[in-house]
Design an enzyme around this catalytic site. Structure first.
Site, PDB file in Angstrom:
ATOM      1  CG  MET A  30       3.698 -11.877   2.623  1.00  0.00           C
ATOM      2  SD  MET A  30       4.079 -10.180   2.187  1.00  0.00           S
ATOM      3  CE  MET A  30       4.687 -10.792   1.204  1.00  0.00           C
ATOM      4  CG  LEU A  33       3.832 -21.409   3.422  1.00  0.00           C
ATOM      5  CD1 LEU A  33       3.364 -21.874   4.695  1.00  0.00           C
ATOM      6  CD2 LEU A  33       4.548 -20.179   4.470  1.00  0.00           C
ATOM      7  CD  GLU A  35      11.005 -27.639  -1.448  1.00  0.00           C
ATOM      8  OE1 GLU A  35      10.643 -26.457  -1.159  1.00  0.00           O
ATOM      9  OE2 GLU A  35      10.520 -28.656  -1.245  1.00  0.00           O
ATOM     10  N   GLY A  36      11.795 -23.486   1.608  1.00  0.00           N
ATOM     11  CA  GLY A  36      12.530 -22.014   2.425  1.00  0.00           C
ATOM     12  C   GLY A  36      11.326 -22.119   4.091  1.00  0.00           C
ATOM     13  CG  HIS A  37       7.750 -19.795   3.572  1.00  0.00           C
ATOM     14  ND1 HIS A  37       7.302 -20.210   2.444  1.00  0.00           N
ATOM     15  CD2 HIS A  37       7.595 -18.554   3.975  1.00  0.00           C
ATOM     16  CE1 HIS A  37       7.497 -18.760   1.717  1.00  0.00           C
ATOM     17  NE2 HIS A  37       8.047 -17.679   2.793  1.00  0.00           N
ATOM     18  CD  GLN A  61       5.803  -6.937   3.716  1.00  0.00           C
ATOM     19  OE1 GLN A  61       4.914  -6.831   4.139  1.00  0.00           O
ATOM     20  NE2 GLN A  61       6.190  -7.532   2.684  1.00  0.00           N
ATOM     21  CD  GLU A 148      21.599 -16.294   7.424  1.00  0.00           C
ATOM     22  OE1 GLU A 148      21.865 -16.737   5.802  1.00  0.00           O
ATOM     23  OE2 GLU A 148      21.909 -16.314   8.160  1.00  0.00           O
ATOM     24  CB  SER A 185      11.351 -17.195  -4.085  1.00  0.00           C
ATOM     25  OG  SER A 185      10.253 -16.008  -4.425  1.00  0.00           O
ATOM     26  NE  ARG A 187       7.434 -10.312  -5.857  1.00  0.00           N
ATOM     27  CZ  ARG A 187       7.186  -9.835  -3.616  1.00  0.00           C
ATOM     28  NH1 ARG A 187       8.324 -10.993  -3.019  1.00  0.00           N
ATOM     29  NH2 ARG A 187       6.586  -9.514  -3.662  1.00  0.00           N
TER      30      ARG A 187
HETATM   31  O1  PAF Z   1       9.241 -11.916   4.482  1.00  0.00           O
HETATM   32  C1  PAF Z   1       8.378 -11.397   4.359  1.00  0.00           C
HETATM   33  O2  PAF Z   1       7.022 -12.937   3.980  1.00  0.00           O
HETATM   34  C2  PAF Z   1       7.636 -10.347   4.664  1.00  0.00           C
HETATM   35  O3  PAF Z   1       7.323  -9.527   4.755  1.00  0.00           O
HETATM   36  C3  PAF Z   1       7.156 -10.575   5.981  1.00  0.00           C
HETATM   37  C4  PAF Z   1       7.810 -10.708   7.323  1.00  0.00           C
HETATM   38  C5  PAF Z   1       6.392 -12.074   6.294  1.00  0.00           C
HETATM   39  C6  PAF Z   1       6.338  -8.865   6.484  1.00  0.00           C
HETATM   40  O4  PAF Z   1       4.807  -9.328   6.020  1.00  0.00           O
END
Ligand code: PAF
Length: 290
Positions: A30, A33, A35-37, A61, A148, A185, A187
């Protein structure tokens, strides 16, 4: 690195790659970004000829009172990070591209989505399953990469792929933490300096629970109590849940006698953060203390 904003553009690019015999890895995100991404993108880079990163703040979601509008966004910065990590294509659709007015099909899942985050976020996993299955159909990846940290999401996606016979390998990647232990995160940016310090109760609780389990404690209540006690000592923290569940079914277990997930969700002020540890190889599989 290319940027595509429409489904048709992605399909054209991927079609050519497949025609050339290239394997494709997808990292759904989403955005905003960290370091996890980047660890997911780097892993995808190693294991595939081509890497697609989707950046889409998925409205389906988020519940009505959640942070859809305030969710942090910074496409330019994300693009620079993706380029540095070796992505070949960013898919950044508009909400209307993904959900045209006529849209009315959703992917729903029972059992696994009814526990943990599913209890406090009732529409969340329906939105996740729907958008992820759309991304899988659009990108047709060989492999898809998920962190994870969202352990329930990972379990739900693995089950969706299995139940709906999707021919995609789901790769789970370890949690990436700040040097002081806080799980990365998007967030975390919501936290004030005081809340940022208070948020360390999450990782402290996780590390303490993990240590007890590694020392051979098999009573889930003993571990949960220890974890809750650490969180409750922090005045800015409010527990949403502290649970230990079967890793495959997400149902609570009294004894650590099978692969399990210990998961927590905690409000620090208004920000809801999650963290977890999992164990798949048990030192004492009978669940009896020696
Ligand atoms: O983990 C996330 O960032 C979201 O839930 C995902 C998997 C990109 C789906 O919108």
């Amino acid at each position: 690195m290319k940027l595509a904003e429409t489904i048709a553009q992605v399909r054209d690019i991927v079609k050519q790659w497949k025609h050339d015999g290239k394997s494709v890895g997808l990292v759904p995100t989403m955005g905003y970004l960290h370091e996890g991404h980047l660890s997911l993108i780097e892993r995808a880079r190693k294991e595939n000829d081509r890497v697609v990163v989707s950046i889409f703040v998925n409205p389906t979601q988020f519940g009505p009172n959640e942070d859809l509008d305030s969710y942090p966004r910074d496409l330019e910065h994300d693009m620079a990070l993706c380029k540095g990590a070796g992505a070949d294509l960013i898919f950044h659709p508009t909400p209307a591209e993904m959900y045209p007015k006529s849209f009315c099909s959703f992917v729903d899942m029972d059992v696994l989505t009814k526990e943990l985050c599913g209890l406090s976020r009732p529409v969340h996993f329906r939105g996740v399953c729907t958008v992820v299955s759309k991304l899988f159909h659009i990108v047709t990846p060989d492999r898809a990469y998920f962190g994870e940290k969202d352990a329930q999401q990972l379990a739900v996606i693995r089950r969706m792929v299995q139940d709906l016979n999707m021919d995609i390998d789901i790769v789970g990647c370890p949690i990436v933490r700040e040097p002081d232990g806080l799980a990365k995160s998007s967030r975390n940016t919501y936290l004030s300096p005081e809340e940022r310090k208070a948020a360390l109760v999450l990782s402290r609780s996780i590390f303490a629970g993990k240590q007890l389990a590694e020392q051979g404690e098999t009573d889930a209540t003993v571990i949960r109590n220890k974890m809750s006690e650490i969180i409750e000592a922090e005045p800015l923290a409010k527990i949403d849940y502290v649970k230990i569940v079967d890793l495959n079914t997400m149902q609570q277990i009294p004894t650590l006698d099978r692969p399990f997930l210990a998961a927590i969700a905690v409000y620090i002020g208004k920000t809801r953060l999650i963290d977890n540890f999992m164990m798949t190889q048990l030192s004492n599989p009978g669940g009896v203390k020696s």
